[in-house]
Design a protein around this motif. Structure first.
Motif, short mmCIF file in Angstrom:
data_model
loop_
_atom_site.label_atom_id
_atom_site.label_comp_id
_atom_site.label_asym_id
_atom_site.label_seq_id
_atom_site.Cartn_x
_atom_site.Cartn_y
_atom_site.Cartn_z
N HIS A 132 6.54 -25.37 -3.03
CA HIS A 132 6.94 -26.57 -2.28
C HIS A 132 8.04 -26.23 -1.28
O HIS A 132 8.00 -26.67 -0.11
N ILE A 133 9.02 -25.45 -1.72
CA ILE A 133 10.11 -25.05 -0.82
C ILE A 133 9.57 -24.23 0.34
O ILE A 133 9.98 -24.40 1.50
N MET A 134 8.63 -23.33 0.05
CA MET A 134 8.03 -22.52 1.13
C MET A 134 7.29 -23.39 2.12
O MET A 134 7.32 -23.12 3.32
N ALA A 135 6.62 -24.42 1.63
CA ALA A 135 5.89 -25.31 2.53
C ALA A 135 6.87 -25.99 3.49
O ALA A 135 6.58 -26.12 4.69
N ILE A 136 8.02 -26.40 2.98
CA ILE A 136 9.04 -27.02 3.83
C ILE A 136 9.56 -26.01 4.84
O ILE A 136 9.72 -26.30 6.03
N SER A 137 9.84 -24.77 4.35
CA SER A 137 10.33 -23.72 5.25
C SER A 137 9.31 -23.41 6.34
O SER A 137 9.66 -23.26 7.51
N ASN A 138 8.05 -23.32 5.95
CA ASN A 138 7.00 -23.01 6.93
C ASN A 138 6.86 -24.10 7.97
O ASN A 138 6.62 -23.82 9.16
N GLU A 139 7.00 -25.35 7.54
CA GLU A 139 6.93 -26.46 8.49
C GLU A 139 8.07 -26.36 9.50
O GLU A 139 7.86 -26.57 10.71
N ASN B 2 5.13 -13.39 5.67
CA ASN B 2 5.68 -13.16 4.34
C ASN B 2 5.38 -14.35 3.43
O ASN B 2 4.98 -14.18 2.26
N SER B 3 5.57 -15.54 3.96
CA SER B 3 5.35 -16.75 3.18
C SER B 3 3.88 -16.90 2.79
O SER B 3 3.56 -17.30 1.66
N ALA B 4 2.99 -16.56 3.72
CA ALA B 4 1.56 -16.67 3.42
C ALA B 4 1.17 -15.72 2.29
O ALA B 4 0.43 -16.09 1.37
N ASP C 65 2.10 0.49 -34.81
CA ASP C 65 2.33 -0.37 -35.98
C ASP C 65 1.91 -1.81 -35.72
O ASP C 65 2.10 -2.69 -36.57
N GLY C 66 1.35 -2.09 -34.53
CA GLY C 66 0.86 -3.42 -34.20
C GLY C 66 1.85 -4.30 -33.47
O GLY C 66 1.48 -5.38 -32.98
N SER C 67 3.12 -3.88 -33.38
CA SER C 67 4.12 -4.68 -32.67
C SER C 67 3.98 -4.50 -31.17
O SER C 67 3.38 -3.52 -30.70
N TRP C 68 4.55 -5.45 -30.42
CA TRP C 68 4.46 -5.44 -28.97
C TRP C 68 5.83 -5.18 -28.36
O TRP C 68 6.84 -5.72 -28.83
N VAL C 69 5.85 -4.37 -27.30
CA VAL C 69 7.12 -4.03 -26.64
C VAL C 69 6.97 -4.13 -25.13
O VAL C 69 5.86 -4.09 -24.59
N VAL C 70 8.12 -4.27 -24.46
CA VAL C 70 8.14 -4.22 -23.00
C VAL C 70 7.89 -2.79 -22.58
O VAL C 70 8.53 -1.85 -23.08
N ASN C 71 6.98 -2.60 -21.64
CA ASN C 71 6.56 -1.25 -21.27
C ASN C 71 7.34 -0.68 -20.10
O ASN C 71 7.09 0.44 -19.68
N ASN C 72 8.27 -1.43 -19.52
CA ASN C 72 9.09 -0.85 -18.45
C ASN C 72 10.53 -1.28 -18.65
O ASN C 72 10.83 -2.26 -19.34
N ASP C 73 11.42 -0.55 -18.02
CA ASP C 73 12.85 -0.78 -18.24
C ASP C 73 13.50 -1.50 -17.06
O ASP C 73 14.72 -1.51 -16.95
N ASP C 74 12.69 -2.08 -16.18
CA ASP C 74 13.26 -2.73 -15.00
C ASP C 74 12.49 -4.02 -14.71
O ASP C 74 11.70 -4.10 -13.77
N PRO C 75 12.70 -5.06 -15.54
CA PRO C 75 11.90 -6.28 -15.40
C PRO C 75 12.45 -7.28 -14.39
O PRO C 75 12.08 -8.46 -14.44
N GLY C 76 13.34 -6.85 -13.50
CA GLY C 76 13.91 -7.78 -12.53
C GLY C 76 12.86 -8.41 -11.63
O GLY C 76 11.74 -7.89 -11.48
N GLN C 77 13.20 -9.53 -11.03
CA GLN C 77 12.27 -10.25 -10.16
C GLN C 77 12.45 -9.83 -8.71
O GLN C 77 13.56 -9.79 -8.19
N ARG C 78 11.32 -9.53 -8.05
CA ARG C 78 11.36 -9.17 -6.64
C ARG C 78 11.59 -10.41 -5.79
O ARG C 78 11.30 -11.52 -6.20
N GLN C 79 12.12 -10.20 -4.58
CA GLN C 79 12.38 -11.30 -3.66
C GLN C 79 11.74 -11.01 -2.30
O GLN C 79 11.61 -9.85 -1.90
N VAL C 80 11.34 -12.06 -1.61
CA VAL C 80 10.73 -11.95 -0.29
C VAL C 80 11.50 -12.86 0.66
O VAL C 80 11.81 -14.01 0.32
N THR C 81 11.80 -12.35 1.85
CA THR C 81 12.50 -13.15 2.86
C THR C 81 11.50 -14.07 3.56
O THR C 81 10.54 -13.61 4.17
N ILE C 82 11.74 -15.38 3.44
CA ILE C 82 10.81 -16.35 4.05
C ILE C 82 11.43 -17.03 5.27
O ILE C 82 10.73 -17.77 5.98
N ALA C 83 12.70 -16.80 5.52
CA ALA C 83 13.39 -17.31 6.71
C ALA C 83 14.71 -16.56 6.81
O ALA C 83 15.11 -15.86 5.87
#
Length: 309
Positions: free
Chosen positions: A248-255, A68-70, A154-172
């Motif tokens: 950096h945190i992942m490198a510490i976790s991987n070590e 997962n970390s890689a 009209d030239g303006s910019w908008v967010v194209n999705n309604d779920d901009p949350g950040q995904r998470q990955v288990t590294i330990a």
């Protein structure tokens, strides 16, 4: 005669059972020697077998965390490179604003700068809509299957999705790491320095329009555009710093996981590896016992009724 047949049959049965038992012991010892392990089956040492099973499960889990970390590290490295390109585009916008603020610029020169600003704005949108090797959008949040930003008619910019949350990955075990950043925080929630936020793409669009049709307050508006771009650069640098911190945190976790893997291998070896000297002694003892049992069978088979008369 009947008593003789019964007793002889019982002796044969006993010897046969003993022969099977001795042969089984010998085969298990041969298996341990061939495999280099002390345990050929859990029953050889139930407690050690349970400990080895636990170690094996931990090793499998740690291997999965390392995988997962890689994958996450590769994704964050791609994001970091993309953010560097994003910052370079904004830096060029900043240079153009300073150039446009030069009082010697005529309308034709300002229009030329406006054309470049338009190209840079499109470049920023393209960077924000970047995809990874798997075709998913880097800054799409949970909805990474569609482009994060979209330009309206009209030239303006908008967010194209309604779920901009950040995904998470288990590294330990019990430790999750943010896997991506979103177009919302990179473009649509830029701190204006006064407690509010603004849309950076729209700010660049306003800059483009200003350069095409300058007015009496052009310098003031250019200064506002410069502040907007600077705030955008600060946001890019902040996110990029966070990406570096995660790596950096992942490198510490991987070590730590690598050390756990090494310790687990050593412990499993101590628990499960074969003591060859002891195994060979046991093998010789079992072969001697097997040979003695076979001789008993031969001797018993050679007896006749007349030997008992």
């Amino acid at each position: 005669m009947s008593e003789f047949r019964i007793s002889t049959g019982q002796v044969f049965d006993n010897i046969r059972d003993r022969l099977q038992e001795t042969t089984g012991d010998l085969n298990r010892t041969w298996d341990r020697i061939a495999e280099g392990t002390r345990l050929s089956q859990p029953a050889d040492d139930p407690l050690t077998a349970v400990r080895l099973q636990g170690i094996s499960r931990e090793q499998v889990a740690d291997s999965r965390y390392l995988e997962n970390s890689a994958s996450l590290d590769a994704l964050l490295a791609r994001e970091d490179n993309t953010l560097t390109a994003y910052g370079a585009l904004l830096q060029r916008c900043r240079e153009l604003i300073l150039q446009a603020a030069n009082g010697a610029m005529d309308p034709a020169s300002l229009r030329a700068i406006a054309g470049e600003v338009q190209g840079l704005t499109d470049g920023v949108a393209s960077v924000i809509n970047s995809r990874g090797p798997d075709g998913r959008y880097l800054f799409g949040g949970f909805r990474d299957d569609q482009a994060p930003v979209l330009q309206k008619t009209d030239g303006s910019w908008v967010v194209n999705n309604d779920d901009p949350g950040q995904r998470q990955v288990t590294i330990a075990q019990g430790w999750q790491m943010l896997a991506n950043d979103t177009a919302v925080e990179l473009c649509f929630r830029i701190n204006d320095g006064q407690g509010g936020t603004f849309n950076l793409l729209d700010a660049l669009g306003s800059l483009h329009n200003l350069l095409l049709a300058p007015g009496e307050d052009t310098n003031e508006q250019l200064n506002q555009s410069l502040q907007a771009v600077d705030q955008g650069l600060n946001q890019v640098f902040r996110v990029q710093t966070e990406v570096g911190t995660r790596q950096h945190i992942m490198a510490i976790s991987n070590e730590s996981l690598d050390q756990r893997q090494l310790y687990a291998e050593q412990l499993a070896g101590e628990l499960g590896d074969l003591d060859y000297a002891a195994a060979m002694t046991q093998l010789n003892r079992e072969m001697t016992a097997l040979e003695a049992t076979r001789k008993s069978v031969v001797q018993l088979a050679g007896l006749s009724l007349f030997d008992y008369l």
